[in-house]
Design an enzyme around this catalytic site. Sequence first.
Site, mmCIF file in Angstrom:
data_model
loop_
_atom_site.group_PDB
_atom_site.id
_atom_site.type_symbol
_atom_site.label_atom_id
_atom_site.label_comp_id
_atom_site.label_asym_id
_atom_site.label_seq_id
_atom_site.Cartn_x
_atom_site.Cartn_y
_atom_site.Cartn_z
ATOM 1 N N GLU A 74 -6.869 8.465 6.891
ATOM 2 C CA GLU A 74 -7.055 9.057 8.215
ATOM 3 C C GLU A 74 -7.590 10.486 8.198
ATOM 4 O O GLU A 74 -6.901 11.430 8.594
ATOM 5 C CB GLU A 74 -5.749 9.000 9.018
ATOM 6 C CG GLU A 74 -5.303 7.589 9.318
ATOM 7 C CD GLU A 74 -4.264 7.503 10.434
ATOM 8 O OE1 GLU A 74 -3.831 8.557 10.936
ATOM 9 O OE2 GLU A 74 -3.908 6.373 10.818
ATOM 10 N N ARG A 96 0.855 -1.189 0.000
ATOM 11 C CA ARG A 96 0.000 0.000 0.000
ATOM 12 C C ARG A 96 0.889 1.236 0.000
ATOM 13 O O ARG A 96 1.689 1.425 0.921
ATOM 14 C CB ARG A 96 -0.922 -0.022 1.232
ATOM 15 C CG ARG A 96 -1.753 1.211 1.363
ATOM 16 C CD ARG A 96 -2.746 1.160 2.533
ATOM 17 N NE ARG A 96 -3.330 2.474 2.667
ATOM 18 C CZ ARG A 96 -3.185 3.271 3.727
ATOM 19 N NH1 ARG A 96 -2.542 2.847 4.806
ATOM 20 N NH2 ARG A 96 -3.707 4.465 3.736
ATOM 21 N N GLU A 127 -3.330 -0.194 8.254
ATOM 22 C CA GLU A 127 -2.075 0.112 8.951
ATOM 23 C C GLU A 127 -2.116 -0.509 10.337
ATOM 24 O O GLU A 127 -3.164 -0.507 10.986
ATOM 25 C CB GLU A 127 -1.853 1.624 9.137
ATOM 26 C CG GLU A 127 -1.465 2.353 7.882
ATOM 27 C CD GLU A 127 -1.225 3.850 8.112
ATOM 28 O OE1 GLU A 127 -0.898 4.259 9.246
ATOM 29 O OE2 GLU A 127 -1.402 4.605 7.147
ATOM 30 N N HIS A 184 -2.757 11.051 1.088
ATOM 31 C CA HIS A 184 -2.165 10.820 2.412
ATOM 32 C C HIS A 184 -1.559 12.160 2.862
ATOM 33 O O HIS A 184 -0.352 12.280 3.049
ATOM 34 C CB HIS A 184 -1.132 9.690 2.347
ATOM 35 C CG HIS A 184 -0.836 9.053 3.673
ATOM 36 N ND1 HIS A 184 -0.989 7.700 3.911
ATOM 37 C CD2 HIS A 184 -0.390 9.570 4.839
ATOM 38 C CE1 HIS A 184 -0.637 7.418 5.162
ATOM 39 N NE2 HIS A 184 -0.268 8.545 5.751
ATOM 40 N N TYR A 217 -3.847 1.305 15.772
ATOM 41 C CA TYR A 217 -2.644 1.470 16.585
ATOM 42 C C TYR A 217 -2.981 1.331 18.062
ATOM 43 O O TYR A 217 -2.385 0.591 18.806
ATOM 44 C CB TYR A 217 -2.003 2.839 16.326
ATOM 45 C CG TYR A 217 -1.355 2.957 14.962
ATOM 46 C CD1 TYR A 217 -0.047 2.558 14.766
ATOM 47 C CD2 TYR A 217 -2.070 3.445 13.876
ATOM 48 C CE1 TYR A 217 0.559 2.646 13.524
ATOM 49 C CE2 TYR A 217 -1.475 3.531 12.623
ATOM 50 C CZ TYR A 217 -0.170 3.134 12.449
ATOM 51 O OH TYR A 217 0.418 3.212 11.215
ATOM 52 N N ASN A 273 -7.013 1.701 10.241
ATOM 53 C CA ASN A 273 -5.649 1.876 10.757
ATOM 54 C C ASN A 273 -5.727 1.669 12.265
ATOM 55 O O ASN A 273 -6.400 2.432 12.975
ATOM 56 C CB ASN A 273 -5.119 3.280 10.450
ATOM 57 C CG ASN A 273 -4.861 3.478 8.964
ATOM 58 O OD1 ASN A 273 -5.116 2.590 8.151
ATOM 59 N ND2 ASN A 273 -4.341 4.639 8.599
HETATM 60 C C1 BGC Z 1 -0.383 7.523 9.500
HETATM 61 C C2 BGC Z 1 1.056 7.343 9.085
HETATM 62 C C3 BGC Z 1 1.962 7.486 10.310
HETATM 63 C C4 BGC Z 1 1.599 6.389 11.279
HETATM 64 C C5 BGC Z 1 2.437 6.375 12.550
HETATM 65 C C6 BGC Z 1 -0.737 6.887 10.818
HETATM 66 O O1 BGC Z 1 -1.432 7.813 11.571
HETATM 67 O O2 BGC Z 1 -1.244 7.150 8.481
HETATM 68 O O3 BGC Z 1 1.361 8.270 8.087
HETATM 69 O O4 BGC Z 1 3.294 7.467 9.973
HETATM 70 O O5 BGC Z 1 0.260 6.513 11.682
HETATM 71 O O6 BGC Z 1 2.254 7.521 13.286
#
Ligand code: BGC
Length: 489
Positions: A205, A115, A394, A159, A335, A333
């Site tokens: 995002e 991607r 992500e 992006h 995290y 995404n």
């Molecule tokens: C974003 C990336 C960023 C990653 C780590 C995401 O919010 O899409 O561009 O590098 O998180 O922070």
Amino acid sequence: MPGRFSRRNFARLAGLAGFSMVSPAAAKDSRTSAANEKSAPASFPDGFVWGTATSAYQIEGAVHEDGRGPSIWDTFSHTPGKIDDNTNADRANDHYHRYKEDVGLIKQLGAKAYRFSIAWPRVFPNGDGAPNPKGLDFYNRLIDELLARGIEPYATLYHWDLPQSLQDRVGGWRSSDTSKAFGDYSGYVTERLSDRVRNFFTINECGRFLNFGYGWGIDAPGLKLPTGELNQARHNVVLGHGFAVQAIRAHARAGTRVGLAENIAACVPAIDTPEHVRAAEIAMRELNSGVLGVILEGKYTEGYLDYAGKDAPKFNAEELMIIGSKIDFVGLNIYTPQCYIEPKDKGAGFHILPFPASFPHMQSKWLLIAPETAYWAPRLTAKIWNVDTIYISENGTSSDDKIAADGKVYDLDRIMYLRNYLMQLQRAIADGAPVRGYFLWSLMDNFEWIWGFEQRFGLYHVDFQTLERLPKLSAEFYRNVIATNAVSS
Ligand code: BGC
């Protein structure tokens, strides 16, 4: 002697003592039976798409080459005081010139998909008006190289690198002129690339770049808009997404698939009871109404509009129809969770719990460690909006990532993080979540926005002086996950 019984010494001694008490044959037997008892690795479905992800501004460099126009991130990163380490991405990973080597890195992982994002100001240096064919040529070369090496391209159209000209002339996403320009650009690009690219993400995002860039002023373009104007900008962004979906349907080859990649506000039930899960579901729908919700439902929730009150965005029915254009998949995404939730009898039916100060985080302080997010985010997304195709667009982490004396990078914390998130993702799929693929962020260390080059998210370490790429231990871990289509604890 001080330090004689340090933990390490103690472990060594204990290990030796243990060994001396067991005969070699017995030790072998117990090893064999222990191996036999090992639970089966958590397997992913056949055909699961394993990939990695990057974005244009973070890796390409070559910002003045082949007619590329400036973007808001060029302007912002060159403004003193905006980037922690005072760097910019003028050169970054020089991927623009080293893309063949980088495709080789993806190949070495055994990944089947990649991607990447297309820089709008390379294709339309002013955002609209005359296109710059040389800009698109770069992506033609990249895509051809990927396909030649058996890697499927997944392209993101936006992006965050908005053409500066649109910011200057119309105020960027503050104006729906930018939404329309984004639709036109998307139609132009997909008409030319969809003979080889089957999957497009419109925007990456929305939530992050709006809050950071238009609300708090810490990302490009650095605006601190009052709430009403921020909500209007958010509306223009989702409208831009809708225009793009329509343009793709009109211009791209039949069968081209389109979705978006959103950092969903993931709500996790604090405890796994039906009441907590239901409360998390309500919370997640409300907290995401401004982006994912309006896109998937074609309307804002009453809760969102009531909460915004006089600051609610202005819109009409036709715009809602455009925003709600049918998409083929949702990219999440993942995290860190937005919040943990418990049920509440009164009001909206949920209570957002405060995070204790001791909640653990990865090297990036914002990156709280909560693997169960990879379980609940896809499960609740599928349930709330009846979504049948999800990609984890992500997931990844930063790490200290120093090169050890032997020249290697032992990023054990990244491996720990990935293993735990992947275990939870596998559990979600086993419980019915329709997740079809996973893109690890990121292929290699790169320009991490306001943190510059200080935060490293890559599977490959990059020396930003020599630009040498070096696989970290996590690259080997991920290669093994891909090769076995499974993760084990
Ligand atoms: C974003 C990336 C960023 C990653 C780590 C995401 O919010 O899409 O561009 O590098 O998180 O922070």
